[in-house]
Design a protein around this motif. Structure first.
Motif, PDB file in Angstrom:
ATOM      1  N   ASP A 107      27.282  27.848  47.781  1.00 24.65           N
ATOM      2  CA  ASP A 107      27.109  27.097  46.540  1.00 24.65           C
ATOM      3  C   ASP A 107      27.338  28.028  45.347  1.00 24.65           C
ATOM      4  O   ASP A 107      26.857  29.160  45.353  1.00 24.65           O
ATOM      5  CB  ASP A 107      25.693  26.517  46.446  1.00 24.65           C
ATOM      6  N   PRO A 108      28.051  27.538  44.307  1.00 23.09           N
ATOM      7  CA  PRO A 108      28.278  28.400  43.137  1.00 23.09           C
ATOM      8  C   PRO A 108      26.971  28.782  42.450  1.00 23.09           C
ATOM      9  O   PRO A 108      26.116  27.937  42.224  1.00 23.09           O
ATOM     10  CB  PRO A 108      29.135  27.546  42.204  1.00 23.09           C
ATOM     11  N   ASP A 109      26.814  30.060  42.158  1.00 20.87           N
ATOM     12  CA  ASP A 109      25.651  30.553  41.419  1.00 20.87           C
ATOM     13  C   ASP A 109      25.985  30.699  39.945  1.00 20.87           C
ATOM     14  O   ASP A 109      25.093  30.698  39.106  1.00 20.87           O
ATOM     15  CB  ASP A 109      25.198  31.896  41.981  1.00 20.87           C
ATOM     16  N   VAL A 110      27.267  30.860  39.647  1.00 24.39           N
ATOM     17  CA  VAL A 110      27.739  30.992  38.276  1.00 24.39           C
ATOM     18  C   VAL A 110      28.945  30.081  38.112  1.00 24.39           C
ATOM     19  O   VAL A 110      29.862  30.102  38.932  1.00 24.39           O
ATOM     20  CB  VAL A 110      28.144  32.449  37.959  1.00 24.39           C
ATOM     21  N   SER A 111      28.931  29.258  37.075  1.00 24.93           N
ATOM     22  CA  SER A 111      30.081  28.441  36.698  1.00 24.93           C
ATOM     23  C   SER A 111      30.350  28.677  35.227  1.00 24.93           C
ATOM     24  O   SER A 111      29.424  28.655  34.413  1.00 24.93           O
ATOM     25  CB  SER A 111      29.817  26.950  36.933  1.00 24.93           C
ATOM     26  N   GLN A 112      31.595  28.932  34.896  1.00 26.07           N
ATOM     27  CA  GLN A 112      31.952  29.179  33.506  1.00 26.07           C
ATOM     28  C   GLN A 112      33.383  28.724  33.268  1.00 26.07           C
ATOM     29  O   GLN A 112      34.138  28.501  34.214  1.00 26.07           O
ATOM     30  CB  GLN A 112      31.809  30.663  33.169  1.00 26.07           C
ATOM     31  N   ALA A 113      33.733  28.592  32.006  1.00 25.91           N
ATOM     32  CA  ALA A 113      35.104  28.234  31.656  1.00 25.91           C
ATOM     33  C   ALA A 113      36.041  29.340  32.131  1.00 25.91           C
ATOM     34  O   ALA A 113      35.713  30.529  32.045  1.00 25.91           O
ATOM     35  CB  ALA A 113      35.228  28.044  30.146  1.00 25.91           C
ATOM     36  N   MET A 114      37.193  28.961  32.663  1.00 25.24           N
ATOM     37  CA  MET A 114      38.197  29.934  33.083  1.00 25.24           C
ATOM     38  C   MET A 114      38.671  30.693  31.841  1.00 25.24           C
ATOM     39  O   MET A 114      39.094  30.073  30.873  1.00 25.24           O
ATOM     40  CB  MET A 114      39.364  29.216  33.753  1.00 25.24           C
ATOM     41  N   PRO A 115      38.565  32.026  31.823  1.00 25.40           N
ATOM     42  CA  PRO A 115      38.853  32.771  30.593  1.00 25.40           C
ATOM     43  C   PRO A 115      40.315  32.779  30.166  1.00 25.40           C
ATOM     44  O   PRO A 115      40.606  32.922  28.987  1.00 25.40           O
ATOM     45  CB  PRO A 115      38.371  34.183  30.897  1.00 25.40           C
ATOM     46  N   GLY A 116      41.275  32.630  31.081  1.00 23.99           N
ATOM     47  CA  GLY A 116      42.678  32.733  30.688  1.00 23.99           C
ATOM     48  C   GLY A 116      42.979  34.155  30.251  1.00 23.99           C
ATOM     49  O   GLY A 116      42.514  35.118  30.837  1.00 23.99           O
ATOM     50  N   CYS A 117      43.746  34.299  29.164  1.00 24.24           N
ATOM     51  CA  CYS A 117      44.095  35.615  28.630  1.00 24.24           C
ATOM     52  C   CYS A 117      42.946  36.099  27.747  1.00 24.24           C
ATOM     53  O   CYS A 117      42.517  35.402  26.836  1.00 24.24           O
ATOM     54  CB  CYS A 117      45.387  35.523  27.827  1.00 24.24           C
ATOM     55  N   TYR A 118      42.434  37.306  28.026  1.00 31.16           N
ATOM     56  CA  TYR A 118      41.312  37.823  27.242  1.00 31.16           C
ATOM     57  C   TYR A 118      41.389  39.345  27.152  1.00 31.16           C
ATOM     58  O   TYR A 118      42.068  39.991  27.954  1.00 31.16           O
ATOM     59  CB  TYR A 118      39.970  37.394  27.837  1.00 31.16           C
TER      60      TYR A 118
END
Length: 152
Positions: free
Chosen positions: A85-96
């Motif tokens: 199960d995911p413990d961390v979910s966040q927006a995909m960063p893309g280019c950073y």
């Protein structure tokens, strides 16, 4: 073939696994690109500028982490404890831009205390993070550090 961990770290490279305290100083400042390819998380480093149009080789983070990193079109899910199960979910960063400051660190030097198992498997340096204790008998993630750093 992998070997069992030894009880003491060594200063010289060895075919036997060794343990070392976790260290986040391996970061290289620069642009990175993280994106989805289906459900696989892809990572590129050494990007030339903020467009990430020209980057170094692509690493499949989903394969590298044994499926711990997965994504959909816009969300990065990380299973840090290996329970599926995911413990961390966040927006995909893309280019950073990564300035290597490690803002989520628990202490001032950017290092989270803990144990790490570092060993050679053939010509690859393998790293296991978030080990429970100094025996490194139970660790959360296994990375091929040689592949992740493009052999550097």
């Amino acid at each position: 073939p992998t070997s069992e961990p030894t009880s003491e770290p060594t200063a010289e490279p060895t075919a036997e696994p060794t343990m070392a305290p976790s260290d986040s100083s391996n970061c290289t400042v620069g642009y990175r690109n993280m994106y989805c390819d289906g459900t696989s998380v892809m990572m590129q480093s050494a990007c030339e500028d903020d467009t990430c149009g020209s980057c170094g080789p692509t690493v499949d983070m989903t394969s590298l982490t044994g499926g711990a990193y997965v994504c959909d079109d816009t969300i990065l899910n990380m299973d840090t404890d290996g329970d599926g199960d995911p413990d961390v979910s966040q927006a995909m960063p893309g280019c950073y831009y990564d300035d290597c400051s490690d803002d989520d660190s628990t202490d001032d030097d950017g290092c989270s205390p803990g144990y790490q198992n570092v060993y050679c498997d053939g010509t690859s340096v393998m790293v296991q993070n978030d080990c429970d204790d100094d025996t490194c008998g139970s660790c959360d993630q296994l990375f091929d550090y040689t592949a992740l750093t493009d052999g550097e």
